[in-house]
Design a protein around this motif. Structure first.
Motif, short mmCIF file in Angstrom:
data_model
loop_
_atom_site.label_atom_id
_atom_site.label_comp_id
_atom_site.label_asym_id
_atom_site.label_seq_id
_atom_site.Cartn_x
_atom_site.Cartn_y
_atom_site.Cartn_z
N GLN A 144 0.83 -1.21 0.00
CA GLN A 144 0.00 0.00 0.00
C GLN A 144 0.86 1.26 0.00
OE1 GLN A 144 -0.41 -2.68 2.06
NE2 GLN A 144 -2.46 -2.71 2.94
N THR A 145 1.92 1.23 0.80
CA THR A 145 2.80 2.38 0.91
C THR A 145 3.60 2.59 -0.37
OG1 THR A 145 2.99 2.04 3.30
CG2 THR A 145 4.68 3.40 2.25
N ILE A 146 4.17 1.52 -0.89
CA ILE A 146 5.00 1.63 -2.08
C ILE A 146 4.19 2.11 -3.28
CG2 ILE A 146 6.41 0.31 -3.71
CD1 ILE A 146 7.09 -1.56 -1.32
N LEU A 147 2.92 1.70 -3.34
CA LEU A 147 2.08 2.08 -4.48
C LEU A 147 1.44 3.45 -4.34
CD1 LEU A 147 0.39 -1.37 -5.19
CD2 LEU A 147 2.08 -0.20 -6.61
N LEU A 148 1.68 4.13 -3.22
CA LEU A 148 1.16 5.49 -3.07
C LEU A 148 1.70 6.40 -4.18
CD1 LEU A 148 -0.30 7.79 -1.63
CD2 LEU A 148 1.71 8.04 -0.13
N GLU A 149 2.95 6.22 -4.51
CA GLU A 149 3.55 7.05 -5.55
C GLU A 149 2.82 6.86 -6.88
OE1 GLU A 149 7.92 7.92 -7.58
OE2 GLU A 149 7.79 6.79 -5.72
N ALA A 150 2.35 5.62 -7.12
CA ALA A 150 1.61 5.34 -8.35
C ALA A 150 0.27 6.06 -8.34
CB ALA A 150 1.40 3.84 -8.50
N ILE A 151 -0.37 6.10 -7.18
CA ILE A 151 -1.65 6.81 -7.06
C ILE A 151 -1.47 8.30 -7.31
CG2 ILE A 151 -3.42 7.55 -5.40
CD1 ILE A 151 -3.32 4.78 -4.20
N LEU A 152 -0.43 8.86 -6.70
CA LEU A 152 -0.18 10.29 -6.87
C LEU A 152 0.12 10.61 -8.34
CD1 LEU A 152 2.01 10.98 -3.69
CD2 LEU A 152 -0.45 11.34 -3.99
N GLY A 211 -6.64 4.21 -10.32
CA GLY A 211 -5.48 3.98 -11.17
C GLY A 211 -4.53 2.88 -10.78
N VAL A 212 -4.81 2.14 -9.68
CA VAL A 212 -3.88 1.10 -9.23
C VAL A 212 -4.64 -0.22 -8.99
CG1 VAL A 212 -2.07 0.53 -7.58
CG2 VAL A 212 -2.49 2.90 -8.16
N PRO A 213 -5.11 -0.86 -10.08
CA PRO A 213 -5.90 -2.09 -9.95
C PRO A 213 -5.06 -3.37 -10.01
CG PRO A 213 -5.99 -1.36 -12.20
CD PRO A 213 -5.10 -0.36 -11.47
N TRP A 297 -4.06 -7.22 -16.24
CA TRP A 297 -2.75 -7.85 -16.09
C TRP A 297 -1.66 -6.90 -16.58
CZ3 TRP A 297 -1.70 -11.53 -12.97
CH2 TRP A 297 -2.58 -12.60 -12.74
N ALA A 298 -1.92 -6.25 -17.69
CA ALA A 298 -0.93 -5.34 -18.26
C ALA A 298 -0.65 -4.17 -17.32
CB ALA A 298 -1.41 -4.82 -19.62
N VAL A 299 -1.73 -3.62 -16.74
CA VAL A 299 -1.57 -2.51 -15.79
C VAL A 299 -0.81 -2.98 -14.56
CG1 VAL A 299 -2.78 -0.91 -14.27
CG2 VAL A 299 -3.60 -1.26 -16.59
N SER A 300 -1.16 -4.16 -14.05
CA SER A 300 -0.46 -4.71 -12.87
C SER A 300 1.03 -4.85 -13.16
CB SER A 300 -1.04 -6.08 -12.49
OG SER A 300 -2.33 -5.95 -11.94
N TYR A 301 1.33 -5.37 -14.34
CA TYR A 301 2.73 -5.58 -14.74
C TYR A 301 3.48 -4.25 -14.78
CZ TYR A 301 6.70 -7.29 -17.51
OH TYR A 301 7.95 -7.63 -17.95
N ASP A 302 2.86 -3.24 -15.37
CA ASP A 302 3.49 -1.92 -15.45
C ASP A 302 3.75 -1.35 -14.06
OD1 ASP A 302 3.48 -2.05 -18.19
OD2 ASP A 302 1.65 -0.85 -18.43
N LEU A 303 2.75 -1.47 -13.18
CA LEU A 303 2.89 -0.94 -11.82
C LEU A 303 3.96 -1.68 -11.03
CD1 LEU A 303 -0.90 -0.45 -10.96
CD2 LEU A 303 0.79 1.38 -11.19
#
Length: 333
Positions: A144-152, A211-213, A297-303
């Protein structure tokens, strides 16, 4: 002669006993062990529901279900052969596979994660943009913390305008309730429920909706074991998805199944968790249980490659397989 007859008799009895034991084992089905992601609860209730309904037995499987100690540990147990199948967060399994472990995702049950930006309803935080100028509590090292940057980044928010505060897990929820912070990054099926149980109204902004599915809790298994008996694993997946279909339609019965197999669990908490879990069983755009849309899957891979250090040397299709999903798929709606 008497000695020979006695030996023959003993040998015959032993053979009959062995044959009877073998027959009983076959009657109960082929033994399999499933290790859950964590403690028994709504996010893994479909397996207990399937077992309670006799679906595994009908499929010729004698299933043992054991609680887990986190997705990373579960994935390692599957990789080392200590469990036939596991239930783990897709990113945890993918990261382990990227390091050479022969584990593969065969059925994403929770097609999106349950991560959320959690705040008290009175705070007025309704979207990620509302975090600007606010204090946000995080637990260092968590996804959750690491993906905060992706949300921002996805919501075009200047990260310098968000005051991110690292807080010990023991004080995480308390910091929000005591209004030391404006929001926390946690699990909607865990932290939010703790807060609601204390009488507070909560707003959950799901990562998947901003944006982070990333793909969530999934059935995983070893490559070699799948290859050795694909039909067995196919039957396991089908029975499990049928159990999940029944669980989402009748959470009360599913909660009873969880408590029957793990008596320490509180039914009320399982029922409360289902409010969140049922939202995660199908990703936006998905049509059937257990099958995530390719774009997700593609979005997950990119993230995961951008924020969680997953290498780019293998395509996303190396991490999962749809070959064990049942031909007669269960519709999302």
């Amino acid at each position: 002669m008497k000695t020979m007859n006695r030996r023959t008799l003993i040998s015959t009895v032993a053979m009959l006993a062995l044959s009877a034991t073998s027959a009983l084992a076959q009657a109960g089905g082929k033994p399999m062990k499933l290790t859950l992601n964590f403690l028994a609860a709504a996010p893994n209730a479909g397996f207990m529901m399937a077992k309670q309904m006799g679906l595994y037995e009908k499929a010729g499987i004698n299933l043992t279900i054991e609680e887990g100690k986190g997705s990373g540990t579960t994935a390692q147990m599957v990789a080392t052969g200590q469990a036939d199948v596991g239930f783990a967060d897709a990113p945890a399994a993918m990261q382990l596979r990227s390091k050479g472990a022969p584990v593969k995702i065969v059925a994403p049950v929770l097609q999106t994660n349950g991560f959320a930006i959690i705040s008290l309803a009175e705070s007025g935080i309704a979207s990620p943009k509302d975090l600007a100028g606010k204090k946000v509590a995080v637990q260092p090292g968590t996804a959750q913390t690491i993906l905060l940057e992706a949300i921002l980044a996805s919501n075009k928010i200047d990260k310098s305008k968000v005051d991110v505060i690292a807080i010990d897990p023991a004080a995480f929820v308390g910091a929000l309730l005591e209004k030391k912070v404006d929001a926390i990054l946690g699990g909607a099926d865990f932290h939010s429920i703790q807060i609601r149980e204390r009488g507070f109204k909560v707003t959950d902004i799901f990562y998947r909706d901003v944006g982070v599915p990333t793909v969530g809790l999934s059935v995983i298994a070893r490559d070699d074991r799948i290859k050795a008996d694909a039909d067995l694993f196919r039957k396991f997946v089908e029975a499990s998805l049928q159990g999940w279909d029944a669980a989402r339609k009748n959470p009360d019965a599913a909660a009873d199944a969880v408590v029957a197999q793990f008596p320490a669990v509180k039914k009320a908490q399982v029922l409360a968790q289902f409010d969140v879990v049922n939202k995660l069983l199908c990703a936006p755009g998905a049509t059937t249980l257990g099958k995530v849309p390719e774009k997700n899957w593609a979005v997950s891979y990119d993230l995961l490659t951008q924020y969680l250090g997953l290498p780019k040397d293998k395509p996303i299709t190396d991490y999962y397989s749809t070959e064990l999903l049942p031909a007669s798929a269960l519709a999302c709606s």
